[in-house]
Design an enzyme around this catalytic site. Structure first.
Site, PDB file in Angstrom:
ATOM      1  N   ASP A  98       3.366   4.830  12.132  1.00 20.11           N
ATOM      2  CA  ASP A  98       2.785   4.124  10.986  1.00 20.11           C
ATOM      3  C   ASP A  98       2.566   2.643  11.261  1.00 20.11           C
ATOM      4  OD1 ASP A  98       3.190   6.594   9.698  1.00 20.11           O
ATOM      5  OD2 ASP A  98       5.158   5.979   8.977  1.00 20.11           O
ATOM      6  N   GLU A 120      -3.517   9.340   1.829  1.00 19.38           N
ATOM      7  CA  GLU A 120      -2.403   8.384   1.862  1.00 19.38           C
ATOM      8  C   GLU A 120      -2.754   7.222   2.782  1.00 19.38           C
ATOM      9  OE1 GLU A 120       0.766  10.893   3.194  1.00 19.38           O
ATOM     10  OE2 GLU A 120      -0.055  11.148   5.191  1.00 19.38           O
TER      11      GLU A 120
END
Length: 567
Positions: free
Chosen positions: A38, A213
């Site tokens: 991420d 997302e």
């Protein structure tokens, strides 16, 4: 950079930043190998033209590591945003094996560094609102861990939140709203100092892929672009984009060119590509970072999990951005030459040689799983200098049931596996006196997925070396009485990744390495269970639920990088 051929694979020999002199336009992926998912990266001219990246840490502590670079290839750990339990006490309440700190977004605005992230308590909670705690950290100096603030909380029923400042200075927050049936990306105004938000408004629900997302908003050429991830964080992962020419509030129109970046339905070595962030360099060239997993999609060997990769982006005025596909060896925009970075952390390519000398501290990249119990780890105790004393926890590495978090914490300390091939070793002095006491080394993914080799007192007056793999399938265990000649001796324990698929576990007397014996081999599929965290190599001590209190003494900690597979 030396590259040597291995059947069907490329092996990049690890070298330190000081020794490299790469072509300005070429680089290798991953830029942050090992458990660094991420990624969110920025370029900050005010800080000596330096790039900074933040990555997820889940239940690892210290959490949210910050790496810095001058050339986008050589990265140095300069600090951790979450570096003291007082900043976020509720991390200790996380029960889910895949909970913890997800998806930080790093930004720099008006002289301040901001990190926005989500603390996930239970990834499978029935009540959505109980799952998420969205928080803001701010810091004045990324090289000074103490400058990172305590957590500021804000209400949002979702995750993967990201800040954006418009041209008028107004701050906004965009996030992935966790509807059960109809997930969507939502936006609100926010006061980043207090966490107070306005009303949340749905902007877009993606192109129809699972789990829209990881949203980020960018304003370019008077147009608002909404970059997201879809398809889940596995092999269907992808990056999609919508844009609004009218207002930050929309309407947002999806690009007909979606997806912009993915490895779905390919046999590429770099799989699960998604969860991207965009930034510019000093020449106004655009780059993207994303997460990826190095794997053959038909095989279960990917112990380092999701890593951070880099790719160049072409973004002409008024047009949609164009991302280059992620590969191990890439060409891109011209980059600055490598340069030193201040701070005490290691370069990402470095190995370890740690002697735990008196008055020294643990290295910046050493990591616990959740908050450690106070007093469990002592560097160079007076009665045993040049060792790390590890007092046993009642909980073993599994934490009894492999799912819920051990409330008192593990006595575990490790470092990320950051190379395909490596040799990790320590010396151990351990004299257990109570049945159940154990100390040793481990390849640790999470509580229900790890392999360990320990010296254990399993029956009164009989010491054993045992090796076990914990997973969701039955695995063989290896157990042998400690040879008489080794009793009372310092032991040398070694874990080696000697090929793409397996670890070896070896032990012997530290004063006679020629007697080192390989006791077992385990496939790294044991610690390749999913697409959340990645493996650590480290030490542990436990009483296995008993009342034992004998500490283990570890010395001569060594991690030797021996190569990276690039394709």
């Amino acid at each position: 950079m030396l590259v040597t051929s291995i059947p069907a694979l490329l092996l990049s020999i690890a070298v330190t930043a000081a020794a490299t002199s790469p072509e300005n336009s070429t680089f290798t992926n991953p830029i942050l190998p090992g458990f660094h998912p991420d990624p969110s990266c920025i370029f900050v001219p005010e800080w000596d033209d330096t790039f900074f990246c933040a990555t997820s840490s889940f239940q690892a502590f210290p959490g949210i590591p910050i790496h810095a670079s001058k050339d986008l290839q050589n990265w140095k750990l300069v600090g951790n945003v979450l570096n003291r339990p007082s900043q976020l006490p509720d991390l200790a309440k996380v029960d889910s094996a895949t909970g913890g700190l997800w998806a930080p977004t790093l930004r720099y605005e008006n002289g301040t560094f901001w990190v926005v992230t989500t603390l996930v308590f239970d990834n499978f909670a029935a009540n959505d609102s109980s799952r998420w705690d969205n928080i803001i950290f701010k810091g004045e100096d990324p090289y000074d861990e103490a400058s990172w603030s305590e957590a500021v909380h804000f209400d949002f029923n979702g995750y993967d939140t990201s800040p954006f400042w418009d041209t008028d200075g107004q701050a906004y927050m965009v996030g992935s709203h966790a509807y059960k049936v109809y997930p969507a990306l939502q936006l609100a105004k926010i006061n980043l100092e207090t966490g107070e938000t306005g009303d949340w408004k749905t902007l877009w629900s993606g192109t129809g892929g699972m789990a829209p997302e990881a949203p980020h908003i960018y304003r370019k050429d008077g147009i608002y672009y909404l970059l997201i991830a879809e398809g889940g964080t596995g092999e269907g992962h992808m990056v999609t984009i919508a844009r609004s020419t009218e207002s930050i509030w929309g309407p947002y129109d999806a690009s007909p060119k979606n997806p912009f970046l993915t490895a779905a339905n390919t046999t590429n070595f770099f799989q699960t590509v998604g969860h991207a962030d965009l930034f510019q360099d000093a020449g106004d060239n655009w780059w993207a970072v994303a997460l990826s997993t190095r794997q053959d999609p038909a095989l279960p060997y990917h112990p380092m999990g999701r890593e951070s990769v880099l790719t160049p982006v072409t973004w002409n005025q008024g047009e949609w951005p164009v991302f280059d596909a992620v590969e191990g060896l890439m060409g891109g925009w011209p980059r600055p030459d490598p340069a030193d970075i201040k701070g005490d952390g290691p370069w990402i390519s470095d190995g370890d040689e740690v002697d735990f000398a008196p008055s020294s501290s643990l290295p910046l990249h050493f990591t616990y799983w959740r908050y450690p119990r106070p007093g469990s780890f002592v560097v160079s105790p007076l009665d045993n200098p040049f060792t790390l004393q590890v007092k046993p926890s009642r909980e073993n590495l599994t934490g009894y049931d492999g799912a819920s978090a051990p409330k008192q914490g593990h006595s575990f300390l490790g470092r990320r596996q950051e190379h395909t091939l490596f040799t990790y070793s320590v010396d151990l002095d351990f004299s257990p006196s109570t049945v159940g006491e154990e100390a040793g080394v481990t390849v640790f993914l999470q509580q229900d997925r790890h392999i360990y080799m320990g010296l254990a007192l399993l029956t009164l007056n009989e010491l054993y070396l045992r090796i076990r793999g914990m997973s969701n399938s039955d695995l063989p265990s290896h157990q042998t009485p400690l040879p008489l000649a080794w009793i009372g001796e310092t032991l040398h324990l070694e874990i080696k990744a000697f090929n793409w698929t397996h670890y070896s576990f070896s032990a012997g007397p530290a004063n006679a390495i020629s007697q080192l014996e390989t006791l077992a081999y385990y496939p790294n599929s044991v610690v390749s269970s999913g697409f959340t965290v990645g493996t650590f190599l480290g030490v542990y001590a436990t009483s296995n639920g008993g009342n034992g209190s004998t500490p283990g003494y570890f010395s001569n900690w060594s991690y030797i990088p021996q190569g990276q597979f690039l394709n």
